[in-house]
Write a protein that holds these residues in place. Structure first.
Motif, PDB file in Angstrom:
ATOM      1  N   ARG A   1       0.831  -1.219   0.000  1.00 38.81           N
ATOM      2  CA  ARG A   1       0.000   0.000   0.000  1.00 38.81           C
ATOM      3  C   ARG A   1       0.854   1.253   0.000  1.00 38.81           C
ATOM      4  O   ARG A   1       0.550   2.225  -0.686  1.00 38.81           O
ATOM      5  CB  ARG A   1      -0.913   0.015   1.226  1.00 38.81           C
TER       6      ARG A   1
ATOM      7  N   LYS B   1       2.258   1.806  -3.398  1.00 35.65           N
ATOM      8  CA  LYS B   1       1.217   2.388  -4.264  1.00 35.65           C
ATOM      9  C   LYS B   1       1.063   3.883  -3.994  1.00 35.65           C
ATOM     10  O   LYS B   1       0.966   4.688  -4.914  1.00 35.65           O
ATOM     11  CB  LYS B   1      -0.097   1.644  -3.988  1.00 35.65           C
ATOM     12  N   GLN B   2       1.059   4.248  -2.702  1.00 34.24           N
ATOM     13  CA  GLN B   2       0.928   5.668  -2.358  1.00 34.24           C
ATOM     14  C   GLN B   2       2.084   6.482  -2.928  1.00 34.24           C
ATOM     15  O   GLN B   2       1.890   7.565  -3.473  1.00 34.24           O
ATOM     16  CB  GLN B   2       0.869   5.836  -0.831  1.00 34.24           C
TER      17      GLN B   2
ATOM     18  N   GLU C   1       1.728   6.601  -6.821  1.00 36.97           N
ATOM     19  CA  GLU C   1       0.552   7.343  -7.312  1.00 36.97           C
ATOM     20  C   GLU C   1       0.524   8.790  -6.833  1.00 36.97           C
ATOM     21  O   GLU C   1       0.101   9.685  -7.564  1.00 36.97           O
ATOM     22  CB  GLU C   1      -0.745   6.624  -6.885  1.00 36.97           C
ATOM     23  N   THR C   2       0.900   9.026  -5.579  1.00 37.36           N
ATOM     24  CA  THR C   2       0.758  10.392  -5.039  1.00 37.36           C
ATOM     25  C   THR C   2       2.082  11.094  -4.785  1.00 37.36           C
ATOM     26  O   THR C   2       2.105  12.281  -4.484  1.00 37.36           O
ATOM     27  CB  THR C   2      -0.029  10.411  -3.703  1.00 37.36           C
TER      28      THR C   2
ATOM     29  N   HIS D   1       4.178  10.356  -2.293  1.00 40.37           N
ATOM     30  CA  HIS D   1       4.671  10.150  -0.929  1.00 40.37           C
ATOM     31  C   HIS D   1       3.756   9.198  -0.186  1.00 40.37           C
ATOM     32  O   HIS D   1       2.625   8.940  -0.613  1.00 40.37           O
ATOM     33  CB  HIS D   1       4.774  11.479  -0.174  1.00 40.37           C
ATOM     34  N   VAL D   2       4.246   8.716   0.950  1.00 36.99           N
ATOM     35  CA  VAL D   2       3.426   7.863   1.801  1.00 36.99           C
ATOM     36  C   VAL D   2       2.400   8.750   2.515  1.00 36.99           C
ATOM     37  O   VAL D   2       2.736   9.821   3.013  1.00 36.99           O
ATOM     38  CB  VAL D   2       4.307   7.122   2.830  1.00 36.99           C
ATOM     39  N   THR D   3       1.129   8.317   2.520  1.00 37.57           N
ATOM     40  CA  THR D   3       0.075   9.075   3.197  1.00 37.57           C
ATOM     41  C   THR D   3       0.309   9.053   4.706  1.00 37.57           C
ATOM     42  O   THR D   3       0.544   8.000   5.280  1.00 37.57           O
ATOM     43  CB  THR D   3      -1.297   8.447   2.899  1.00 37.57           C
ATOM     44  N   SER D   4       0.252  10.234   5.313  1.00 35.77           N
ATOM     45  CA  SER D   4       0.515  10.274   6.748  1.00 35.77           C
ATOM     46  C   SER D   4      -0.564  11.054   7.481  1.00 35.77           C
ATOM     47  O   SER D   4      -1.070  12.051   6.985  1.00 35.77           O
ATOM     48  CB  SER D   4       1.882  10.907   7.011  1.00 35.77           C
ATOM     49  N   SER D   5      -0.936  10.539   8.643  1.00 37.12           N
ATOM     50  CA  SER D   5      -1.819  11.317   9.515  1.00 37.12           C
ATOM     51  C   SER D   5      -1.132  11.545  10.860  1.00 37.12           C
ATOM     52  O   SER D   5      -1.719  12.053  11.786  1.00 37.12           O
ATOM     53  CB  SER D   5      -3.156  10.600   9.713  1.00 37.12           C
ATOM     54  N   GLN D   6       0.120  11.142  10.956  1.00 29.24           N
ATOM     55  CA  GLN D   6       0.895  11.300  12.190  1.00 29.24           C
ATOM     56  C   GLN D   6       2.184  12.063  11.892  1.00 29.24           C
ATOM     57  O   GLN D   6       2.752  11.863  10.848  1.00 29.24           O
ATOM     58  CB  GLN D   6       1.252   9.933  12.779  1.00 29.24           C
TER      59      GLN D   6
ATOM     60  N   LEU E   1       2.764  18.213   6.952  1.00 27.17           N
ATOM     61  CA  LEU E   1       3.530  16.962   6.930  1.00 27.17           C
ATOM     62  C   LEU E   1       3.982  16.604   5.522  1.00 27.17           C
ATOM     63  O   LEU E   1       5.039  16.044   5.323  1.00 27.17           O
ATOM     64  CB  LEU E   1       2.682  15.808   7.489  1.00 27.17           C
ATOM     65  N   ASP E   2       3.144  16.898   4.541  1.00 29.17           N
ATOM     66  CA  ASP E   2       3.434  16.526   3.157  1.00 29.17           C
ATOM     67  C   ASP E   2       3.345  17.760   2.265  1.00 29.17           C
ATOM     68  O   ASP E   2       2.664  18.724   2.603  1.00 29.17           O
ATOM     69  CB  ASP E   2       2.436  15.463   2.686  1.00 29.17           C
TER      70      ASP E   2
ATOM     71  N   HIS F   1      -5.236  11.084  -7.133  1.00 27.69           N
ATOM     72  CA  HIS F   1      -4.344  10.406  -8.075  1.00 27.69           C
ATOM     73  C   HIS F   1      -4.747   8.976  -8.405  1.00 27.69           C
ATOM     74  O   HIS F   1      -4.356   8.447  -9.434  1.00 27.69           O
ATOM     75  CB  HIS F   1      -2.918  10.374  -7.514  1.00 27.69           C
TER      76      HIS F   1
ATOM     77  N   ASN G   1      -5.814   5.784  -1.430  1.00 29.59           N
ATOM     78  CA  ASN G   1      -4.567   6.196  -0.764  1.00 29.59           C
ATOM     79  C   ASN G   1      -4.733   7.091   0.461  1.00 29.59           C
ATOM     80  O   ASN G   1      -3.785   7.270   1.212  1.00 29.59           O
ATOM     81  CB  ASN G   1      -3.668   6.928  -1.765  1.00 29.59           C
TER      82      ASN G   1
ATOM     83  N   ALA H   1      -4.830   6.559   5.999  1.00 24.80           N
ATOM     84  CA  ALA H   1      -3.481   6.219   6.472  1.00 24.80           C
ATOM     85  C   ALA H   1      -3.493   4.998   7.389  1.00 24.80           C
ATOM     86  O   ALA H   1      -2.446   4.442   7.681  1.00 24.80           O
ATOM     87  CB  ALA H   1      -2.868   7.417   7.203  1.00 24.80           C
TER      88      ALA H   1
ATOM     89  N   GLY I   1      -8.359   6.633   9.028  1.00 30.78           N
ATOM     90  CA  GLY I   1      -7.145   7.399   8.760  1.00 30.78           C
ATOM     91  C   GLY I   1      -6.498   8.051   9.966  1.00 30.78           C
ATOM     92  O   GLY I   1      -5.344   8.453   9.910  1.00 30.78           O
TER      93      GLY I   1
ATOM     94  N   TYR J   1      -7.051  10.988  11.215  1.00 28.37           N
ATOM     95  CA  TYR J   1      -6.802  12.426  11.018  1.00 28.37           C
ATOM     96  C   TYR J   1      -7.465  13.243  12.131  1.00 28.37           C
ATOM     97  O   TYR J   1      -8.581  12.933  12.545  1.00 28.37           O
ATOM     98  CB  TYR J   1      -7.358  12.898   9.677  1.00 28.37           C
TER      99      TYR J   1
ATOM    100  N   ARG K   1      -4.917  20.518   9.792  1.00 30.17           N
ATOM    101  CA  ARG K   1      -4.103  20.157   8.622  1.00 30.17           C
ATOM    102  C   ARG K   1      -4.986  19.432   7.610  1.00 30.17           C
ATOM    103  O   ARG K   1      -5.728  18.532   7.973  1.00 30.17           O
ATOM    104  CB  ARG K   1      -2.969  19.222   9.046  1.00 30.17           C
TER     105      ARG K   1
ATOM    106  N   TYR L   1      -3.551  16.498   0.735  1.00 25.60           N
ATOM    107  CA  TYR L   1      -4.006  16.488  -0.665  1.00 25.60           C
ATOM    108  C   TYR L   1      -4.943  17.683  -0.920  1.00 25.60           C
ATOM    109  O   TYR L   1      -6.059  17.539  -1.448  1.00 25.60           O
ATOM    110  CB  TYR L   1      -4.712  15.172  -0.996  1.00 25.60           C
TER     111      TYR L   1
END
Lengths: 227, 406
Positions: free
Chosen positions: A205, A208-209, A212-213, A215-220, B23-24, B92, B106, B109, B133, B135, B144, B147
């Motif tokens: 996963r 894939k992130q 596709e995007t 970067h790795v999806t992060s919520s932390q 973060l991103d 994406h 995606n 998280a 996720g 969040y 925050r 995307y």
């Protein structure tokens, strides 16, 4: 082509876990858990397993399996919305692995298609080995195999196929390894929430992130109130 | 910053916590101006959605101002007045490419729990537990947003904050309910639940060509609003038998389209409802199927049942025989708000759609627990409490009362 697949590793593991010997281990584990908590048990089990393995590697003595061992095969698939050559190219360079394989700390090139791996186990133990890339078929398949003397005997392969309807690339991963401490190790890993199946899936996963995007999806880390 | 945190079942507290950070590269930080309660939060408060952790910040329907942008964000700038869709799309993956944003591959998280229970994981959702996720939510001074170019929309000039905030969730969710129901010219559309989402579904059904809309609820003030704002005929299920009433009102045909805007904590009457309550209390059943059963039984043969109310796990005694033999179509899903926002703002600007009356109470964040209590028990004719973190607590807090903003 008919779909064929043997029992999943999950089934194997489940069956393994219910042999008389493992039941005994299970009972002991359950009792130990109540008395000293998960960490104590895991520490004792893994400590013993690794002490034994280190001794075995250093002395070069033939393995006499005090702890039952069984090769564990993990198979997972994911579809990535990118063209096959792009997905293949990313996987063709194992130094990318630490970006999406949570337990892989470092992969360093040591020769043509040869790498040194450092993998983090439970309780911050480090396991290392050298591995060769084998059976490379451009845009289709990559295999790898750990050299003798590895902390964990393992080999794996990844196969790439076009997904139908222009949906990108199907990535099929298969890894076989001796779980640390065999079945006990696998059980302990489950207690720790580090099921090999789940690990492989989460790794895919993250791959894939990234593809596709970006970067790795992060919520932390995230703000939160008192716990 | 100050934020409204979940500390256990029906235990909410305002705490001072860290500010969020980028973060991103695709992130923005939004300074929250308005953040609404939502019926789906009640499932979190009541403990029906597992994977809440003590200290989690609630809230997912909000409006604010962009105050910081990540390096990869070019379409948004500081100072933009924006709404953010509650359900996060990465922009994406195959699902986002096909405008099925709430199915994003995606953005969740922490997909493990959903994958185990549902087979696959859907999108991440702000402030909606670690199954979606993990969040942090919007009942806070800052949030925050990942995307951002996919999920953040500038509010057009001339659309008020009080109107726009609901384009974050209630309006697109109601709109999607009617869209999934496949409303056709001349249809009779029955909507169970006259809360924010149900009311929006009624208006959406009208805009899509429904000739008659029927609202089913038990709160007279909500039914009154359904009649006043969406031209709905009303059914109070505590006063009449819903099935008989719907058959009477449709000459025995049943409504062409039935929308469940209630979900897993449905109330009802009779033995079926008591059975569900008992099983749910024992954790043998995770959802009460009262509304689903009524909708499937009442729906016109060959009609559509659209499920937009939230379900978490399993329901019992689902009338599969009726669904199959009456050739019904059943559809459901979390909202793909990103797909609908431009259309919705157009309807708002042209006066066909006005969600601002949903905001019956505009309160400071410090009254968060009280606000959820009022919303849950539907006292003071409360439709939606919307928190304004810029308001200070105490007297002077603006209670808009049952009439909504002037």
């Amino acid at each position: 082509m008919a779909y064929q697949r043997s029992r999943s590793s999950k089934d194997d593991l489940a069956a393994d876990l219910f042999t008389p010997g493992s039941l005994a281990v299970g009972v002991i584990a359950a009792l130990a858990l109540r008395r000293m908590g998960t960490l104590g048990l895991v520490g004792a089990a893994l400590g013993g397993a690794w002490a034994y393995q280190t001794w075995r590697n250093k002395t070069g003595k033939p393995p006499t399996h005090v702890i039952p061992r069984a090769p564990l095969t993990v198979r997972r698939s994911i579809t990535i919305g990118k063209p096959r050559p792009e997905v293949f190219a990313y996987w063709r360079d194992p130094t990318h692995f630490p970006r999406f394989m949570a337990h892989v700390e470092d992969v360093r090139e040591i020769g043509p298609d040869a790498h040194h791996w450092v993998v983090r186990g439970p309780l911050h133990t480090a396991m290392e080995w050298d591995a060769d890339l084998v059976d490379i078929r451009e845009n289709q398949h990559i295999g790898w195999r750990a050299r003798p003397g590895a902390d964990i005997v393992n080999e794996g392969s990844v196969t790439f196929a076009d997904a139908p309807g222009g949906r990108g690339t199907e990535v099929h991963l298969e890894v076989t390894y001796d779980a640390p401490g065999g079945k006990l190790g696998a059980m302990v890993a489950r207690l720790m929430g580090e099921e090999p199946d789940r690990q492989a899936h989460d790794d895919l996963r993250r791959l894939k992130q990234i593809l596709e995007t970006g970067h790795v999806t992060s919520s932390q880390p995230r703000p939160h109130g008192s716990r | 910053m100050r934020a409204l945190c979940w500390n256990g079942i029906n235990d909410l507290r305002v705490e001072t916590i860290d500010d969020p950070i980028i973060l991103d590269p695709g992130d923005v930080i939004v300074k929250v101006k308005l953040s609404s309660v939502c019926g789906s939060d009640l499932h979190l408060l009541d403990g029906y959605v597992p994977a809440m952790r003590s200290g989690d910040v609630l809230g997912h329907e909000f409006l604010g101002e962009v105050v910081e942008t990540g390096a990869g964000v070019s379409k948004l700038t500081k100072g933009d007045r924006v709404i953010v869709i509650s359900i996060i799309g990465c922009g994406h993956c195959w699902f986002c490419d096909n405008q099925l944003y709430s199915l994003c591959d995606n953005s969740n998280a922490t997909p493990g729990m959903e994958e185990t229970v549902y087979g696959h994981a859907g999108a991440g959702i702000f402030g909606y537990s670690h199954a979606f996720g993990g969040y942090a939510g919007s009942h806070a001074e800052y949030i925050r947003v990942p995307y951002a170019e996919t999920n953040v929309f500038k509010v057009p000039d001339g659309v008020s904050d009080e109107t726009a905030v609901f384009v974050s969730d209630a309006v697109p969710t109601g709109w999607m309910a009617a869209d999934l129901a496949d409303v056709q010219d001349g249809d009779v559309v029955a909507v169970w639940g006259a809360g924010g989402v149900g009311l929006m579904a009624m208006t959406a059904a009208r805009i899509m060509g429904a000739e008659r809309v029927i609202a089913i609820d038990r709160f007279p003030d909500r039914l009154k609003k359904a009649h006043a704002h969406a031209g709905a005929e009303i059914v109070n299920y505590e006063k009449v038998d819903v099935h008989d009433a719907l058959m009477d009102m449709t000459g025995g045909r049943g409504p062409d389209r039935c929308i469940d805007a209630v979900g897993l904590e449905a109330h009802g009457t009779g033995p079926g409802y008591l059975y569900d309550r008992a099983k749910q209390a024992l954790r043998l059943e995770t959802g009460r199927a009262t509304v689903l059963r009524q909708a499937v039984r009442a729906c016109r043969k060959g009609g559509t049942v659209s499920v937009i109310g939230v379900y978490g796990g399993f329901v019992d005694t689902f009338p599969m025989g009726a669904l199959m033999n009456k050739a019904l179509t059943m559809r459901g899903g979390q909202q793909h708000g990103q797909r609908y926002v431009p259309t919705l703002f157009e309807h708002i600007r042209e006066g066909r759609l006005d969600p601002s009356y949903l905001m019956t109470h505009r309160w400071p964040l410090d009254r968060g627990a009280e606000g959820y209590g009022m919303f849950k028990h539907k006292t003071d004719d409360c439709l939606r409490v919307v928190f304004d973190p810029t308001l200070s607590a105490g007297p002077g807090a603006n209670n808009l009362g049952a009439g909504g903003p002037a």
